[in-house]
Each structure stands twice: as structure tokens, then as C-alpha cells.
Design a protein around this motif. Structure first.
Motif, PDB file in Angstrom:
ATOM      1  N   ALA A  13      -5.888 -14.018   9.979  1.00 13.53           N
ATOM      2  CA  ALA A  13      -4.543 -13.661   9.523  1.00 13.53           C
ATOM      3  C   ALA A  13      -3.799 -14.882   8.986  1.00 13.53           C
ATOM      4  N   ILE A  14      -3.866 -15.997   9.729  1.00 11.35           N
ATOM      5  CA  ILE A  14      -3.160 -17.209   9.266  1.00 11.35           C
ATOM      6  C   ILE A  14      -3.716 -17.650   7.916  1.00 11.35           C
ATOM      7  N   ASN A  15      -5.047 -17.666   7.823  1.00  6.92           N
ATOM      8  CA  ASN A  15      -5.651 -18.145   6.585  1.00  6.92           C
ATOM      9  C   ASN A  15      -5.364 -17.198   5.416  1.00  6.92           C
ATOM     10  N   TYR A  16      -5.216 -15.919   5.727  1.00  5.68           N
ATOM     11  CA  TYR A  16      -4.839 -14.987   4.665  1.00  5.68           C
ATOM     12  C   TYR A  16      -3.481 -15.396   4.101  1.00  5.68           C
ATOM     13  N   LEU A  17      -2.547 -15.685   5.000  1.00  2.00           N
ATOM     14  CA  LEU A  17      -1.205 -16.070   4.551  1.00  2.00           C
ATOM     15  C   LEU A  17      -1.236 -17.395   3.798  1.00  2.00           C
ATOM     16  N   VAL A  18      -2.030 -18.338   4.307  1.00  3.03           N
ATOM     17  CA  VAL A  18      -2.131 -19.640   3.637  1.00  3.03           C
ATOM     18  C   VAL A  18      -2.661 -19.452   2.220  1.00  3.03           C
ATOM     19  N   HIS A  19      -3.688 -18.606   2.091  1.00  2.00           N
ATOM     20  CA  HIS A  19      -4.284 -18.385   0.775  1.00  2.00           C
ATOM     21  C   HIS A  19      -3.273 -17.690  -0.139  1.00  2.00           C
ATOM     22  N   ARG A  20      -2.646 -16.642   0.382  1.00  2.00           N
ATOM     23  CA  ARG A  20      -1.797 -15.818  -0.472  1.00  2.00           C
ATOM     24  C   ARG A  20      -0.524 -16.533  -0.885  1.00  2.00           C
ATOM     25  N   TYR A  21       0.061 -17.323   0.030  1.00  2.00           N
ATOM     26  CA  TYR A  21       1.371 -17.899  -0.278  1.00  2.00           C
ATOM     27  C   TYR A  21       1.328 -19.394  -0.565  1.00  2.00           C
ATOM     28  N   LEU A  28     -15.060 -19.853  10.381  1.00  4.65           N
ATOM     29  CA  LEU A  28     -14.763 -20.265   9.010  1.00  4.65           C
ATOM     30  C   LEU A  28     -15.316 -19.221   8.041  1.00  4.65           C
ATOM     31  N   GLY A  29     -16.523 -18.731   8.348  1.00  3.99           N
ATOM     32  CA  GLY A  29     -17.159 -17.728   7.479  1.00  3.99           C
ATOM     33  C   GLY A  29     -16.281 -16.499   7.327  1.00  3.99           C
ATOM     34  N   VAL A  30     -15.729 -16.014   8.427  1.00  8.06           N
ATOM     35  CA  VAL A  30     -14.889 -14.806   8.368  1.00  8.06           C
ATOM     36  C   VAL A  30     -13.715 -15.034   7.422  1.00  8.06           C
ATOM     37  N   SER A  31     -13.055 -16.215   7.553  1.00  2.04           N
ATOM     38  CA  SER A  31     -11.901 -16.482   6.696  1.00  2.04           C
ATOM     39  C   SER A  31     -12.307 -16.526   5.225  1.00  2.04           C
ATOM     40  N   LEU A  32     -13.480 -17.081   4.951  1.00  2.00           N
ATOM     41  CA  LEU A  32     -13.918 -17.203   3.551  1.00  2.00           C
ATOM     42  C   LEU A  32     -14.361 -15.849   2.984  1.00  2.00           C
ATOM     43  N   PHE A  33     -15.113 -15.077   3.802  1.00  2.21           N
ATOM     44  CA  PHE A  33     -15.578 -13.770   3.301  1.00  2.21           C
ATOM     45  C   PHE A  33     -14.392 -12.848   3.029  1.00  2.21           C
ATOM     46  N   MET A  34     -13.337 -13.004   3.840  1.00  2.04           N
ATOM     47  CA  MET A  34     -12.158 -12.171   3.691  1.00  2.04           C
ATOM     48  C   MET A  34     -11.583 -12.288   2.287  1.00  2.04           C
ATOM     49  N   ASN A  52     -13.164 -12.584  -0.411  1.00  2.00           N
ATOM     50  CA  ASN A  52     -13.941 -11.825  -1.393  1.00  2.00           C
ATOM     51  C   ASN A  52     -13.623 -10.346  -1.346  1.00  2.00           C
ATOM     52  N   LYS A  53     -12.985  -9.903  -0.262  1.00  3.80           N
ATOM     53  CA  LYS A  53     -12.691  -8.478  -0.139  1.00  3.80           C
ATOM     54  C   LYS A  53     -11.512  -8.153  -1.055  1.00  3.80           C
ATOM     55  N   GLN A  54     -11.646  -7.102  -1.838  1.00  2.35           N
ATOM     56  CA  GLN A  54     -10.587  -6.743  -2.779  1.00  2.35           C
ATOM     57  C   GLN A  54      -9.485  -5.985  -2.049  1.00  2.35           C
ATOM     58  N   GLY A  55      -8.257  -6.301  -2.414  1.00 10.24           N
ATOM     59  CA  GLY A  55      -7.129  -5.493  -1.976  1.00 10.24           C
ATOM     60  C   GLY A  55      -6.798  -5.538  -0.494  1.00 10.24           C
ATOM     61  N   TYR A  56      -7.077  -6.676   0.157  1.00 11.61           N
ATOM     62  CA  TYR A  56      -6.731  -6.780   1.568  1.00 11.61           C
ATOM     63  C   TYR A  56      -5.290  -7.241   1.724  1.00 11.61           C
ATOM     64  N   GLY A  57      -4.556  -6.582   2.625  1.00 10.94           N
ATOM     65  CA  GLY A  57      -3.233  -7.049   3.014  1.00 10.94           C
ATOM     66  C   GLY A  57      -3.350  -7.742   4.367  1.00 10.94           C
ATOM     67  N   LEU A  58      -2.176  -8.078   4.949  1.00 13.15           N
ATOM     68  CA  LEU A  58      -2.204  -8.799   6.223  1.00 13.15           C
ATOM     69  C   LEU A  58      -2.885  -7.979   7.322  1.00 13.15           C
ATOM     70  N   TRP A  59      -2.572  -6.662   7.364  1.00 16.92           N
ATOM     71  CA  TRP A  59      -3.186  -5.821   8.397  1.00 16.92           C
ATOM     72  C   TRP A  59      -4.702  -5.794   8.247  1.00 16.92           C
ATOM     73  N   GLN A  60      -5.132  -5.631   6.987  1.00 15.64           N
ATOM     74  CA  GLN A  60      -6.574  -5.562   6.778  1.00 15.64           C
ATOM     75  C   GLN A  60      -7.250  -6.873   7.193  1.00 15.64           C
ATOM     76  N   ALA A  61      -6.583  -7.982   6.823  1.00 15.61           N
ATOM     77  CA  ALA A  61      -7.155  -9.280   7.168  1.00 15.61           C
ATOM     78  C   ALA A  61      -7.273  -9.421   8.687  1.00 15.61           C
TER      79      ALA A  61
END
Lengths: 367, 210
Positions: free
Chosen positions: B70-78, B133-139, B141-150
Motif C-alpha cells: 500500500a505504501i509503495n503504491y502511494l509512493v509510485h502514484r504520487y 520487494l517482488g510484490v511491490s514491483l509486480f503490483m 504491472n497490474k492494470q487499474g489498481y487503486g489503493l484497496w486493490q494494492a
């Protein structure tokens, strides 16, 4: 170019940000408030800041627990009995503890973190350990790789010790050595002269502390040490005493012999000094003086690999063989050994093979 | 800016809850990070001897995977995506994971000494667990993931890793090592067993399609 700058800037900003978060977290999460350390069933108690290691907490209160590695959990010297409040034994302590020690609650004080009130036991003699400020008085080359360093005490001005004990010399940060480290050296000084502390220091190639002693230390240099530590000392008895030590292992025996001379100790004593060649021998005149001053003392140097040019009529061979030749039967004798673990184990083998009971063998291993 | 809590993928069946459930099951079972990608193997091989330690490590990994995803999703997105420096994701994720584990260790030590001593050396070990680390990176590649999905994707992978190490611990506890040829004892037989479990997990791929 802009991408490059943005990338570097972003990375730096993120790292700095995370570091700040960590610093703040450490400030608040690792704050354990004040903790009370009860020592020896209430004979003393300390009020210290929680969150630090027990070793450092005690050091801050001027109680010095021996530690050669500086709190990394590798030397196993800082053992203490923690009666309550220490938490479970950590994997880092495991290799240093025997089954008996684990049952008694013995811990490495450098690994125990003060998180709450503690109830611990400290051997009484450690309370007499002090920190000393001193300055180098003389430095004398005994051989090509061994020096005798004599310190004049400044504060406190005198040290009381039992001959055979050691001190821990502080080697300050210098060159590639980022932080002060402590190394143990046996005292070779005459206990009748408490205003000085004397050590025999042999250069260890690439050794942090000995390199500092050999390259940086000069007469007048201020130094810090703490001590005295250790229970290597003369024990009661009437039978013959066999001292065995080579190189800087001679240090505690210089002190012990000086005390014996002071007391007029009549016990038969033989000191076997193992060396490779004539150039490794030292303090021969002082040993001669002990031979004439003491009622029954002989110094027996033995060379294991004399140079072809050495004029040598004395003993030859490994020190274990020489001792073995002198003593076919060791049943009623005492032995005092000082040196490397390998040399001590070899000597114990020879002596117990000749009937010396293990409780008559005393040693100080240089680890 | 508002965080898109969920982006419903067109064509995905059902509502958000169903979608999240599918992401979770797919991550935990069909796409099990340990058994299909063989990530996080070193601690898996080293720690899977006993059920108790496996559970400790597994729970810690699952928790850290969930939160860091979740944190890495936010870091990537914002941070990295808007600045056009997505190539930094790898190194930034490593730093974020390391820092998070540090803070977690301090917090656990402070507030739950019992858990701290139970997890003991596992927490620092997690910093270098490549599955996380793998989970954060593979995430990414997933199309259309939001915070909940991540978050759910991270949780699914973490639970999958936990499941795999528990299965292995259960098998290894029953294993009589003295009946195995000397050269196959320890890591080799563990690898062979994980291969067989991985084959079994292929069966799940018929169950969940995502």
C-alpha cells in the motif's frame, strides 16, 4: 538532464524524509523513561535512562564491567546475573552461555536492553574497578616487537590490585579506527608502587590497539584505562610452583615475583619462558635479580628455533617438551600459565598427563 | 488530489468486494509468489523446519507485505509517476521497505515485548526478503489498481507466502531425514517438495481466473 536532476533530487528527498521519520520514531518509540536497577539484592540501586544496553547504563554510573569487544556481543566477557526484568536470552548471547549459566540467569550485559526495572547481581570485586586517567612515563623496547609501557597515574593517583590482574586500556579513535576500543593487558608493575601501572605490549600485526601503542604513544601522551580485573593470582600451598609463559605473557609474573620478593616468599618456583630465538628474550637481568633476591627461584628460558648465529647453551625445544623433561611427576605441584589459548591447552595436557590435578592449574588465556 | 480507493475494471464480475476477493485468492493461491515465482526462498528454506517459527516469520512477512504494498503504491502514484521517474521505483521501494521494517521493529519492541521476542531475529531478516520487494514491483504491472486493490493484492501475496511456509513446515516436521539419501537432506529435499507443492497449486488456476 532535467530527468537526471529530478531523479537525484527525488531519491535524496525520499531518503531524507524516511530518515527523519526514523529519527522521530526512535525518539518516541525507544523512550523507555527512567528505570531502576537493583544491584545485589538492594545493596545498591541506580536510576538510569531506559533504552540503552545494561553494559552502557552501568558504565554511565561508573560501574565498569569487563568487555573487550565494546558491546558487540562477541567477547562474552560482560556476563552478569540478571534475576528479573531481562527478558528472554537472545540468539546473540546463546553461543557464550553454558547450560548452567542459562539456568542461573546469566546474561551478556551488552545485549540486555534496559526496558524496565532490573534486578541484577554484580560480583563485589567489580565495584573496586575504577576509571583511571594517566600519562605515559616511559616506553622501553624490550625486543623488536615488544615494549614495556609505564604509566604514571593522574586521577585517581593510586591503583590497588592483586598481582596477576589486568586492566583495560582505552585506544581512542585514530586513523581508520572510528571509535574507542578497549584491550586487556596484564599489569607487570610492582604492587608496592601503586602510583604507576606497567604493561608489556607485543605488536599484533594490524592490531588496532597495539598499532596505536607502537605508532602514536609517546612519553607524556595522556591515556585512559579501567581496572583492575581478573582472578589470576597466586594461590596458597607449599609445593613447588611452575610458571609457564612466553612473550608478553611474562607481565603478570613480573608483578607476582615482585610481590613474592616483598613478602620473602620461600616457595620453590620455576619460571619456564618459551621463545623462538635469542632475539625474543627480554628482561633477563631482572629475572637474574629475582633469582638472587628470592630464596628458591629459577628462570629457565627455552628456545624452540634458535638462529644459527645464536650462542645458546640453555634449554632447547617447545616449552611443553621442556616442562615435560623437567617434571616426570607433577602430583604435588601448582602451575600458573599465561599465554595464547593453544599454548595453555597444550601445557594443561602435558601437566595433567603427569598427574597434576586440574584444581592446581591456574591460567590466564589471552583471547 | 483524492486517492482513488478502487477502480472497477470493466468486465470484472460483481462489485468491489467480489473483485477484491478474486484479487486476494488469485494472489494467494494461483499466483502464489513463493510457489510460482520462487521468491523469498532463502528464509523459506532456512526457517521452515518448525511450525512455530514458520508461523512467526510467515505472519511478519504477510503483515509487512500488505502494508508496504500500500505504501509503495502511494509512493509510485504520487511521487515517482507524476515526476516521470518511474525507473526509481525499484530503489525507492527497497528504501521504503527497509525503513518500514525498522519502525515496525521499534514499535513492536516498545508495545509488545512478548511478540518482539517471539519474532526476534525474523523482523530484521524480512528487510531482505525478495518476495516483499517482488510484490511491490509486480503490483505496478497490474492494470487499474487503486489503493484497496494494492492493499488486498499485498495481503493475498503475504498470506500465500505464509500458507506455503506452513505447508512446508508441516511436511518437514513429519519428514524422517535419516531415510533420505545424504546428498538430498536439508535444502535439496525441501526444493523438491516445494516443486511438488507448486504442481499441486496449479490446480487452483482452474478455479480462479483473473
Amino acid at each position: 538532464m532535467t530527468t537526471f536532476l529530478i531523479a537525484v533530487g527525488t531519491l535524496c528527498a525520499i531518503c531524507v524524509g524516511l530518515s527523519l521519520v526514523l529519527v522521530v520514531a526512535d525518539r518516541y518509540l525507544s523512550d523507555y523513561g527512567r528505570c531502576r536497577i537493583t544491584i545485589n539484592g538492594g545493596s545498591r540501586s541506580l536510576d538510569v535512562r531506559g533504552g540503552q544496553s545494561l553494559l552502557n547504563a552501568l558504565g554511565g554510573e561508573k560501574i565498569f564491567i569487563p568487555s573487550a569487544c565494546g558491546g558487540r556481543g562477541t567477547c562474552g566477557l560482560c556476563k552478569l546475573r540478571v534475576r528479573s526484568g531481562g527478558g528472554p536470552v537472545l540468539p546473540t548471547e546463546d553461543p557464550h552461555l553454558t547450560a548452567d549459566e542459562r539456568r542461573d540467569g546469566v546474561r551478556l550485559s551488552c545485549q540486555v536492553k534496559v526496558r524496565n526495572d532490573l534486578d541484577i547481581e554484580i560480583p563485589e570485586h567489580l565495584f573496586s574497578v575504577r576509571e583511571f586517567a594517566a600519562s605515559v612515563e616511559t616506553m622501553e623496547d624490550l625486543t623488536y616487537d615488544t615494549k614495556r609501557v609505564r604509566l604514571a597515574l593522574v586521577a585517581p593517583p593510586e591503583i590497588a590490585f592483586v598481582p596477576g590482574q589486568y586492566i583495560q586500556l582505552q585506544c581512542p579513535a585514530y586513523g581508520d579506527n572510528p571509535e574507542p576500543v578497549y584491550r586487556a593487558y596484564s599489569l607487570s608493575s610492582d604492587p608496592a608502587d601503586p602510583r604507576h601501572a606497567e604493561m608489556l605490549i607485543r605488536l599484533v600485526p594490524k592490531g588496532i590497539c597495539t598499532t596505536w601503542v607502537f605508532t602514536r604513544l609517546k612519553p607524556g601522551t595522556p591515556v585512559t584505562f579501567n581496572g583492575p580485573y581478573g582472578d589470576f593470582r597466586l594461590h596458597d600451598g607449599t609445593g613447588e610452583m611452575i610458571f609457564i609463559a612466553g612473550g608478553s605473557g611474562m607481565a603478570p609474573f613480573c608483578s607476582i615475583l615482585a610481590a613474592m620478593r616483598q613478602a620473602g616468599n620461600p616457595r620453590p618456583t620455576r619460571y619456564f619462558f618459551g621463545a623462538k630465538a635469542v632475539r625474543d628474550l627480554f628482561l633477563l637481568d631482572e629475572m637474574k635479580r629475582f633469582e638472587s633476591d628470592l630464596p628458591d627461584f629459577r628462570f629457565i628460558p627455552a628456545l624452540s628455533a634458535p638462529d644459527p648465529t645464536d650462542l645458546w647453551n640453555g634449554e632447547r625445544g617447545l616449552i611443553t617438551d621442556v616442562v615435560g623433561r623437567h617434571y616426570p611427576d607433577c602430583r604435588d605441584k601448582q602451575a600458573y600459565l599465561c599465554g595464547s589459548p593453544g599454548m595453555i591447552d597444550a601445557c594443561i595436557n602435558v601437566l595433567s598427563g603427569r598427574g597434576m590435578p586440574p584444581e592446581n592449574i591456574f591460567y590466564d588465556k589471552f583471547a | 488530489m483524492t486517492v482513488p480507493l478502487a477502480v472497477t475494471t470493466p468486465g470484472a464480475p460483481g462489485g468491489l468486494a467480489a473483485q477484491l476477493l478474486i484479487i486476494f485468492l488469485a494472489a494467494a493461491l494461483t499466483d502464489n509468489i513463493l510457489l510460482t515465482r520462487f521468491l523469498g526462498m532463502c528464509s523459506f528454506l532456512a526457517i521452515s523446519r518448525q511450525m512455530k517459527t514458520s508461523l512467526g516469520l510467515g505472519v511478519a512477512v504477510a503483515f509487512v507485505t500488505t502494508v508496504t504494498a500500500a505504501i509503495n503504491y502511494l509512493v509510485h502514484r504520487y511521487i515517482t509517476a507524476p515526476l516521470g521517474v518511474e525507473f526509481l521505483d525499484l530503489i525507492v521501494f527497497i528504501v521504503v521497505i527497509a525503513a518500514f521494517v525498522q519502525i515496525l521493529e521499534m514499535a513492536v519492541e516498545r508495545f509488545s515485548p512478548a511478540l518482539y521476542f517471539a519474532l526476534g531475529i525474523f523482523l530484521p531478516l524480512i528487510t531482505v526478503n525478495c518476495a516483499i520487494l517482488g510484490v511491490s514491483l509486480f503490483m505496478l504491472n497490474k492494470q487499474g489498481y487503486g489503493l484497496w486493490q494494492a492493499l488486498v493484492y499485498g495481503a493475498g501475496n503475504g498470506v500465500g507466502w505464509l500458507l506455503a511456509i506452513l505447508l512446508m513446515a508441516g511436511i518437514r516436521q513429519k519428514l524422517k531425514e535419516d531415510k533420505i539419501p545424504a546428498g538430498l537432506r536439508g535444502a535439496p529435499i525441501t526444493l523438491i517438495i516445494s516443486g511438488i507443492i507448486a504442481l499441486g497449486f496449479i490446480g487452483f488456476s482452474g478455479m480462479v481466473k483473473f
